[in-house]
Write a protein that holds these residues in place. Structure first.
Motif, PDB file in Angstrom:
ATOM      1  N   LEU A  25       0.826  -1.206   0.000  1.00 47.13           N
ATOM      2  CA  LEU A  25       0.000   0.000   0.000  1.00 47.13           C
ATOM      3  C   LEU A  25       0.864   1.262   0.000  1.00 47.13           C
ATOM      4  O   LEU A  25       0.552   2.240  -0.681  1.00 47.13           O
ATOM      5  N   MET A  29       0.958   3.678  -3.149  1.00 51.93           N
ATOM      6  CA  MET A  29       0.509   5.062  -3.059  1.00 51.93           C
ATOM      7  C   MET A  29       1.436   5.976  -3.863  1.00 51.93           C
ATOM      8  O   MET A  29       0.978   6.859  -4.603  1.00 51.93           O
ATOM      9  N   ASP A  33       0.483   7.821  -7.460  1.00 50.51           N
ATOM     10  CA  ASP A  33       0.609   9.250  -7.686  1.00 50.51           C
ATOM     11  C   ASP A  33       1.448   9.541  -8.911  1.00 50.51           C
ATOM     12  O   ASP A  33       1.324  10.607  -9.521  1.00 50.51           O
ATOM     13  N   VAL A  90       5.820   8.231   4.555  1.00 49.38           N
ATOM     14  CA  VAL A  90       4.376   8.188   4.317  1.00 49.38           C
ATOM     15  C   VAL A  90       3.709   9.456   4.845  1.00 49.38           C
ATOM     16  O   VAL A  90       2.856  10.059   4.172  1.00 49.38           O
ATOM     17  N   SER A  97       0.804  16.015  -0.344  1.00 50.31           N
ATOM     18  CA  SER A  97      -0.380  15.806  -1.177  1.00 50.31           C
ATOM     19  C   SER A  97      -1.454  16.845  -0.861  1.00 50.31           C
ATOM     20  O   SER A  97      -2.142  17.343  -1.766  1.00 50.31           O
ATOM     21  N   GLY A 154      -1.383  -0.240  -8.334  1.00 53.09           N
ATOM     22  CA  GLY A 154      -1.479   1.160  -7.954  1.00 53.09           C
ATOM     23  C   GLY A 154      -1.141   2.072  -9.125  1.00 53.09           C
ATOM     24  O   GLY A 154      -1.840   3.061  -9.384  1.00 53.09           O
ATOM     25  N   ASN A 178      -4.779  10.635  -1.412  1.00 52.74           N
ATOM     26  CA  ASN A 178      -3.641  10.062  -0.688  1.00 52.74           C
ATOM     27  C   ASN A 178      -3.791  10.133   0.824  1.00 52.74           C
ATOM     28  O   ASN A 178      -3.142   9.361   1.549  1.00 52.74           O
ATOM     29  N   LEU A 181      -5.389   6.929   2.357  1.00 52.99           N
ATOM     30  CA  LEU A 181      -4.470   5.832   2.094  1.00 52.99           C
ATOM     31  C   LEU A 181      -3.272   5.886   3.036  1.00 52.99           C
ATOM     32  O   LEU A 181      -2.844   4.868   3.601  1.00 52.99           O
ATOM     33  N   ALA A 182      -2.721   7.083   3.222  1.00 52.83           N
ATOM     34  CA  ALA A 182      -1.569   7.244   4.106  1.00 52.83           C
ATOM     35  C   ALA A 182      -1.928   6.900   5.554  1.00 52.83           C
ATOM     36  O   ALA A 182      -1.141   6.258   6.270  1.00 52.83           O
TER      37      ALA A 182
END
Length: 499
Positions: A25, A29, A33, A90, A97, A154, A178, A181-182
């Motif tokens: 993950l 991510m 991006d 992360v 982001s 991803g 993001n 997800l982070a």
């Protein structure tokens, strides 16, 4: 206590699955991006009044800091703990982001994208190094295969998600995606991922090497993006000089960011050259295909993103198996066939034009392209890590990731200029169509070159178990500053040619 490999997890255990989920993950991510923005570029350009060069920098600012600092990120993880640096990366990525999402103009968006790349440079090498250090040797190839597949998902899912968001709430949500997800990655990593580091790492950080690497990439990228004339020509020359200085500095440094001893392994050198070829092609394909589908074929952002859904499904279903296949047959065959199959898919993309049909023009091409990517990605990653000792996993994955990102960076900078797509030409269908066809031929050539290079240089037994290593000798590599890295079975260090 030696924390270089504190546990040897099995792939089928609950904790093993959690570690795999967190690392996949996190890296996914960053990969997401890298592609999710592509489908939003026409909308970003229209909303912020950006030129083609500004849109290129929206992509390349991220790739520049990612490629320039990813080696330093790998070294930081090896030194201070791969999990710790991964977590910092992360969190940094998420904050950057948010800055991207609220950027009022293209200049601030580009700056925020550069900050995003720094976060990516911290988290990306750590994710793969944590896998290599945490899993039992028998399960590493399978774990890397699943990791590659999910990370590839991803990257491939980015255009679909980007299209859905651009058609819905708007392009700024491409970056806000993001944040949740982070948060999930941070929670799973803190709870389930063991810490690991290289206990032999010591000394100073190679800040000079990191600065020279970033300057080299920035100078060359600026020259390719702006065209080889005037100031940009001087920037390109300065970038080349910085690159030469980087090599000299790494050779002389007692604690180099990129130990040149890694390249004493012919296998490691060869696979990184293959990486440059194939990821350069992928960078150009995923950038220009989105512009072609929207500007020339009249697809909506959502439909353009959906066009790549077969790649996502193929990589999700078969990348783990491809990793195991590469372990059983050796990496030479998949590293040869994978790029050639991708090249065939790229040539099929030439059918996409003003009256393109998804079912007859787009779908066959992306299925062939996705099949080649599925066959290629996992064995490529596993072979890079097999070429060096496990304690160098962080820096090895950093070098390979840097090669992949630098290849994409240079492709995004060079292809529009080589194909005549400059200024506001990305809004003119005839100009885009001509540039797309030229660029796809170049990308197909890069992929074919990567496959042939793998056939000529990669041994079939490169992923075979290690054999006992004799006393190290300067037969492999020695200089006055850096100890030799012992050869591994299949590393290509011996006198024999490719298997």
């Amino acid at each position: 206590m030696d924390t270089e490999n504190p546990v040897e997890l099995r792939l089928g255990t609950a904790r093993g699955r959690w570690v795999l989920a967190a690392t996949a993950l996190g890296s996914g991510m960053a990969m997401l991006d890298g592609t999710v923005v592509n489908v939003a570029l026409p909308s970003i350009g229209a909303d912020l009044g950006a030129s083609m060069a500004a849109l290129q920098w929206t992509v390349n600012a991220y790739l520049l800091t990612l490629a320039g600092l990813i080696l330093l990120g790998g070294s930081l993880g090896d030194r201070y703990g791969r999990r710790l640096v991964f977590l910092i990366g992360v969190a940094w990525f998420a904050l950057a982001s948010a800055l991207c999402a609220f950027a009022p103009n293209v200049e601030l968006l580009i700056a925020a994208r550069a900050l995003q790349g720094i976060g990516g440079a911290l988290l990306t090498p750590g994710s793969l190094a944590m896998l290599q250090a945490s899993f039992h040797p028998d399960d590493r190839s399978g774990a890397v295969g699943v990791w590659s597949g999910l990370g590839g998902v991803g990257a491939a899912a980015g255009p679909f998600l980007g299209g859905w968001l651009v058609d819905g709430p708007g392009w700024r949500w491409v970056f806000l995606l993001n944040l949740p997800l982070a948060a999930l990655v941070l929670a799973v990593t803190v709870r389930h991922v063991p810490e690991s580091r290289d206990e032999q790492a010591a000394g100073r950080f190679d800040v000079r090497g990191a600065v020279l690497a970033a300057l080299a990439l920035a100078g060359v990228t600026y020259a390719l993006t702006e065209g080889l004339h005037g100031l940009s020509l001087l920037a390109g020359a300065a970038g080349l000089l910085a690159g030469a200085a980087f090599v000299v500095a790494e050779r002389r440094s007692p604690e180099p960011m990129m130990p040149l001893t890694l390249f004493s392994s012919r296998l490691f050198s060869a696979v990184n050259l293959v990486t440059l070829c194939v990821y350069g092609a992928f960078g150009g394909i995923f950038l220009l295909l989105m512009v072609q589908l929207q500007t020339v074929s009249g697809f909506s952002p959502l439909t353009s993103g959906l066009a790549l859904l077969p790649i996502t499904l193929l990589m999700l279903a078969f990348s783990g198996r491809a990793g195991r296949l590469g372990h059983l047959t050796g990496p030479r065959l998949p590293l040869f066939l994978g790029p050639l199959i991708c090249a065939g898919g790229v040539l099929l993309l030439l059918r996409i034009g003003p009256a393109a049909s998804y079912w007859t023009d787009v779908l066959p091409a992306v299925v062939v392209l996705g099949s080649g990517m599925t066959l290629l990605v996992a064995p490529l990653t596993a072979t890079v890590l097999a070429a060096v000792d496990v304690r160098h996993a962080g820096i090895a994955s950093g070098v390979n990731n840097a090669a992949a990102r630098a290849a994409g960076l240079l492709a995004v900078a060079a292809l529009p200029a080589l194909s005549g797509l400059t200024g506001d030409a990305y809004q003119v269908p005839a100009e885009v169509d001509s540039a797309f066809r030229i660029s796809m031929l170049i990308c197909a050539g890069l992929l074919a070159a990567g496959g042939l290079l793998a056939l000529a240089t990669v041994r079939s037994d490169a992923l075979a178990p290690e054999r006992p290593v004799a006393e190290p000798s300067c037969e492999w590599y020695c200089d006055s500053t850096t100890p030799p890295i012992e050869p591994r079975r299949g590393s290509g260090n011996g006198d024999a040619g490719p298997g």
